[in-house]
Scaffold this motif. Structure first.
Motif, PDB file in Angstrom:
ATOM      1  N   LEU A  32       5.035   0.823  10.291  1.00 27.18           N
ATOM      2  CA  LEU A  32       4.821   2.076  10.867  1.00 27.18           C
ATOM      3  C   LEU A  32       3.805   2.877   9.971  1.00 27.18           C
ATOM      4  O   LEU A  32       3.759   2.954   8.704  1.00 27.18           O
ATOM      5  N   PRO A  33       3.068   3.831  10.670  1.00 26.60           N
ATOM      6  CA  PRO A  33       2.166   4.723   9.822  1.00 26.60           C
ATOM      7  C   PRO A  33       2.739   5.731   9.000  1.00 26.60           C
ATOM      8  O   PRO A  33       3.720   6.213   9.463  1.00 26.60           O
ATOM      9  N   GLY A  76      -4.409  -0.394  -0.182  1.00 23.28           N
ATOM     10  CA  GLY A  76      -4.737  -0.333   1.254  1.00 23.28           C
ATOM     11  C   GLY A  76      -6.374  -0.517   1.417  1.00 23.28           C
ATOM     12  O   GLY A  76      -6.865  -0.044   2.663  1.00 23.28           O
ATOM     13  N   LEU A  77      -7.065  -1.119   0.617  1.00 25.56           N
ATOM     14  CA  LEU A  77      -8.562  -1.439   0.765  1.00 25.56           C
ATOM     15  C   LEU A  77      -8.830  -2.655   1.371  1.00 25.56           C
ATOM     16  O   LEU A  77      -8.141  -3.750   1.370  1.00 25.56           O
ATOM     17  N   TYR A  78      -9.990  -2.654   2.077  1.00 23.93           N
ATOM     18  CA  TYR A  78     -10.655  -3.954   2.608  1.00 23.93           C
ATOM     19  C   TYR A  78     -11.948  -4.147   1.883  1.00 23.93           C
ATOM     20  O   TYR A  78     -12.625  -3.314   1.391  1.00 23.93           O
ATOM     21  N   THR A 126      -1.229  -0.798   6.716  1.00 24.94           N
ATOM     22  CA  THR A 126      -1.473  -0.582   5.294  1.00 24.94           C
ATOM     23  C   THR A 126      -1.550   0.927   4.798  1.00 24.94           C
ATOM     24  O   THR A 126      -1.533   1.133   3.559  1.00 24.94           O
ATOM     25  N   SER A 127      -1.175   2.034   5.433  1.00 27.94           N
ATOM     26  CA  SER A 127      -0.907   3.086   5.202  1.00 27.94           C
ATOM     27  C   SER A 127       0.386   3.292   4.400  1.00 27.94           C
ATOM     28  O   SER A 127       0.470   4.026   3.341  1.00 27.94           O
ATOM     29  N   ASN A 128       1.000   2.127   4.221  1.00 28.13           N
ATOM     30  CA  ASN A 128       2.376   2.001   3.663  1.00 28.13           C
ATOM     31  C   ASN A 128       2.048   1.694   2.037  1.00 28.13           C
ATOM     32  O   ASN A 128       2.703   1.529   0.902  1.00 28.13           O
ATOM     33  N   ASP A 139      -8.555   0.958   4.795  1.00 28.55           N
ATOM     34  CA  ASP A 139      -8.019   0.404   6.011  1.00 28.55           C
ATOM     35  C   ASP A 139      -6.789   1.608   6.356  1.00 28.55           C
ATOM     36  O   ASP A 139      -5.898   1.353   5.639  1.00 28.55           O
ATOM     37  N   SER A 140      -6.971   2.146   7.325  1.00 29.23           N
ATOM     38  CA  SER A 140      -5.904   3.170   7.631  1.00 29.23           C
ATOM     39  C   SER A 140      -4.675   2.868   8.047  1.00 29.23           C
ATOM     40  O   SER A 140      -3.705   3.615   8.068  1.00 29.23           O
TER      41      SER A 140
END
Length: 381
Positions: free
Chosen positions: A183-184, A283-285, A275-277, A249-250
């Protein structure tokens, strides 16, 4: 830890590091792919002077590394992309297996992967940049920089957060994490999961890896810089280092250009974590090429002054510096960070004595990126 096959391969690129990574003449001879689906594609077409031919030992080493990775791919033990460089030359920069089975999309040196906890060295660089700019000091309490800071966090310095000695519980270890990971979530909501919990130990007295520490550092970056975490990292690290295929990556993986995370060689998809979690903890790519650019920019002084870089590379408890593990392996110093999340296993290592870099990014959860990087590292001259 949030840090960190089909035998289909992609191009093989062996290039010189004297010029920026991109389409350019080969330096080491390419190994002809054995599978018809493998395509040889240059990185970037640029004109450059003729360079000295590498010694045969480097030619042999490039072939040895490539053969090792091909074998692992055929055995179903690896899929992903790898870059290996030493003494200023890139030996291998290519993909193995598929980034997306359904679309028959091969991994390449430009394939975007979620890099998991390799995000942490990048977050740490941002904090050290802000210190170099006089906007914060890592010896100060985190509460100096965060509004509405929990009373229990008053003794926690930014240095404690950077070195995982703060004592804040690791929220990704909570039994409830599995219920929310798809979940965001906003950064503020993420911190709310652990901000009111008691510390596990007196700050500075012990080491315990905790993604919570680097989530808090992301909030500090936003509060001090006046930018979102994503924008600050883009403007002050990715753009200066020429990392054109890297970003935040939002959550929904749309920025990965089709890369899918799998559990193993049977192509079962991994849990599609939002990946907002993970935010500033994971959270990066990025790509293997871009992470090589990052290491080059960092160690050339382009991103940090020497004093801040030295602080980052100084080991604290459990050999963890600021965003990096610093250890001795086979008599050589290695500065590295692993990463692991659902559908992605990663490893970035820098050997300063020969300025060697190993980047392993995999979209198969059961890959041992650490073991692969360590094996290759043992072969480096």
């Amino acid at each position: 830890m949030v840090s960190m096959l089909s035998a289909c391969g992609q191009r093989e690129t062996v290039v010189s590091a004297w010029a920026p990574i991109g389409p350019q003449p080969t330096i080491l001879p390419s190994v002809t792919p054995e599978t018809p689906t493998m395509v040889s594609t240059p990185l970037i077409a640029v004109m450059e002077p003729v360079r000295p031919t590498p010694t045969p030992s480097l030619v042999d080493l490039a072939g040895q590394i490539d053969a090792y990775l091909r074998d692992l791919t055929v055995q179903g033990r690896f899929r992903g992309s790898v870059l290996v460089a030493t003494t200023g030359r890139i030996l291998v920069a290519r993909g193995y297996g598929l980034a997306n089975v359904e679309r028959d999309l091969p991994n390449t040196a430009q394939t975007r992967f979620r890099i998991a906890s390799i995000s942490k060295p990048i977050t740490a660089v941002a904090i050290m940049q802000l210190q170099a700019a006089g906007k914060l000091a890592v010896t100060e309490s985190v509460c100096r920089y965060l509004p509405d800071c929990p009373t229990a966090w008053q003794p926690i310095t930014l240095a404690h957060l950077l070195s995982h000695t703060a004592g804040i519980p690791n929220y990704t270890d909570f039994t409830t994490f599995e219920q929310v990971e798809r979940l965001p979530v906003t950064p503020t909501q993420l911190v709310a999961r652990f901000r009111n919990l008691p510390l596990e130990f007196v700050p500075g007295s012990a080491y315990r890896y905790s993604n919570s520490n680097y989530v808090v550092l992301g909030l500090v970056i936003e509060a001090v810089s006046g930018q979102s975490y994503a924008d600050y990292i883009r403007d002050n690290i990715f753009i200066p280092a020429g990392m054109i295929n890297s970003g935040y990556d939002s959550g929904d993986a749309s920025v990965l250009n089709g890369t899918v995370g799998y559990l193993g060689p049977d192509n079962e998809r991994a849990i599609p974590i939002d990946t907002s979690n993970l935010y500033s903890a994971g959270g990066l790519y990025s790509t293997v090429e871009d992470l090589y650019r990052f290491v080059q920019a960092l160690n050339s002084g382009q991103l940090l002054p020497a004093a801040e870089l030295s602080q980052m590379y100084t080991p604290n408890r459990s050999n963890y510096g600021y965003g990096w593990k610093i250890e001795e392996r086979n008599g050589r110093r290695v500065i590295y960070h692993p990463g692991f999340i659902s559908g992605a296993v990663t490893h970035l290592a820098y050997y300063p004595d020969r300025q060697s870099v190993i980047v392993v990014l995999s979209n198969m959860e059961r890959t041992s990126a650490d073991a692969i990087a360590n094996e290759i590292g043992a072969w480096l001259p």
